[in-house]
Write an enzyme that holds these catalytic residues in place. Sequence first.
Site, mmCIF file in Angstrom:
data_model
loop_
_atom_site.group_PDB
_atom_site.id
_atom_site.type_symbol
_atom_site.label_atom_id
_atom_site.label_comp_id
_atom_site.label_asym_id
_atom_site.label_seq_id
_atom_site.Cartn_x
_atom_site.Cartn_y
_atom_site.Cartn_z
ATOM 1 N N SER A 29 -8.222 1.775 -6.765
ATOM 2 C CA SER A 29 -9.264 1.291 -6.077
ATOM 3 C C SER A 29 -9.703 1.913 -4.960
ATOM 4 C CB SER A 29 -9.263 -0.366 -5.898
ATOM 5 O OG SER A 29 -10.416 -0.750 -5.485
ATOM 6 N N GLN A 30 -8.820 1.842 -3.960
ATOM 7 C CA GLN A 30 -9.328 2.590 -2.774
ATOM 8 C C GLN A 30 -9.231 4.193 -2.882
ATOM 9 O OE1 GLN A 30 -10.379 2.009 0.319
ATOM 10 N NE2 GLN A 30 -10.749 -0.403 0.108
ATOM 11 N N HIS A 75 -4.299 0.455 5.695
ATOM 12 C CA HIS A 75 -3.618 -1.012 5.938
ATOM 13 C C HIS A 75 -2.537 -0.662 6.780
ATOM 14 C CE1 HIS A 75 -2.405 -5.096 5.888
ATOM 15 N NE2 HIS A 75 -1.975 -4.955 4.888
#
Length: 355
Positions: free
Chosen positions: A39-40, A119
Site C-alpha cells: 500500500s505505502q 513509521h
Amino acid sequence: MQNRKDEGDREMTATVYYDNDIDENVLRNKKIAVFGYGSQGHSQAQNLRDSGFQVAIGARPGKSWDKAVRDGFDVKSVKEAAEEADVMIMLLPDEKQPAVYYKEVEAGLKPGNAIAFAHGFNIHFKQIVPPDFVDVFMVAPKGPGHFCRREYLNGGGVPAFYAVQQDATGNAEKIALAWAKGLGAARAGVLKTTFKEETETDLFGEQAVLMGGMTHLIEAAFDTLVEAGYQPENAYFETCHEMKMLTDLIYENGLTGMRYSCSDTSKFGDFTVGPYIVDKGVKERMKKVLENIQSGKFARDWLLENKVGRPMFNALQEKENNSELERVGRELRKLMPFVKQGKKDSEDITANVAQ
C-alpha cells in the site's frame, strides 16, 4: 514554513512546511530505493517517480515484484537495491523489517547514505539500529497508500509528519523534506515531529480510536440492538453503514461541522448520552493503553506474538472477520453496488476472509 494561527482559534505549535518552503534539489540526483511494494510502497514509489526522482524497487519474487514490473519500475532484490541506492526507505510491515534490514540492507550501507521509515516503530523500539555514518529520517503520510496516490494524481496531497533521528551528513532534514515534497505531502502540509512522538501517538490513535475503539464500539452497538430483537439489517445500517457519512463530515469540517449537518434530536443525544458511554473510566483505560505503548509493553507483546507464529492474532482475526456484523454487512453491500466503486482491493479482502 509556518507557525500560523487558525482563524478565530489558537496559534499552532507545530512547525509546518509547504511546497514553497522546500528545495527538492538535494534529492534530485540521488538513487532512491523503495523496499516493499504494498500500500505505502506503491504509492510512495509512484509519487516520487512522477515528481521526477530516480526510483528502484527492492522486493522478493512474487506478487509485489510482478506488480512493480508491470508498473514500469526497475525491480531488484532488496540486497542489490540497497547496495546501489543513496537514499532508501523501509516500507515492509513493521514486524518484517528487522530481519530484512539485518540480512539484506545493513551490509550495503555506505557513509553518506540515508535510510528512511514511514513509521517510527522499529527505530524507536530499537529493533533496527543503523550505523552512525548514515542519515536516519522518517516521512509518515497521514493516510493509506491508495488514498495518498489518488490525492497526488488529483493535484492534492495528504499531510505528513517528518522527523530526523540521525543526521550524519548535515542534510538529513533537507532530504526528508524533499522526500515529503516528492510524495505531494507538502501540498497539504508537512509537520515536524520526532520518532518517539509519531510512534507513540500513532499506536495510541489506532488502538484507542481509529481501529480498536471504533470497531468495537460499532460491534457492541450492533450486538445490543440484535440481542434486543431488532433486525440485524436495521442494526447494521444504524451502527455501521452511516459511520462513513459522519466521518466524511468530520474530515471536512471537524466535529462542529458534522453536528451542523445533523438534527437537533441527534445532537441532544450526542451531548447527553455520549459522556455516559465514553465516561471517565474510558479515559482512565486510555491512559493505561498509552502507558503500555510508552513503556514498550505493547511492542514487546506484538514482537513476541510474531515470534511464536501469531496464534492469538490469527484466532482474533478469524473471529472478527466472521462476526454477525460482518456477515450481515457483506450481504447488504451486495445490494449497494455504489459502495464497491473505488475499492480496488475488494477481491483481496474477500479472499483473506475466506482463508
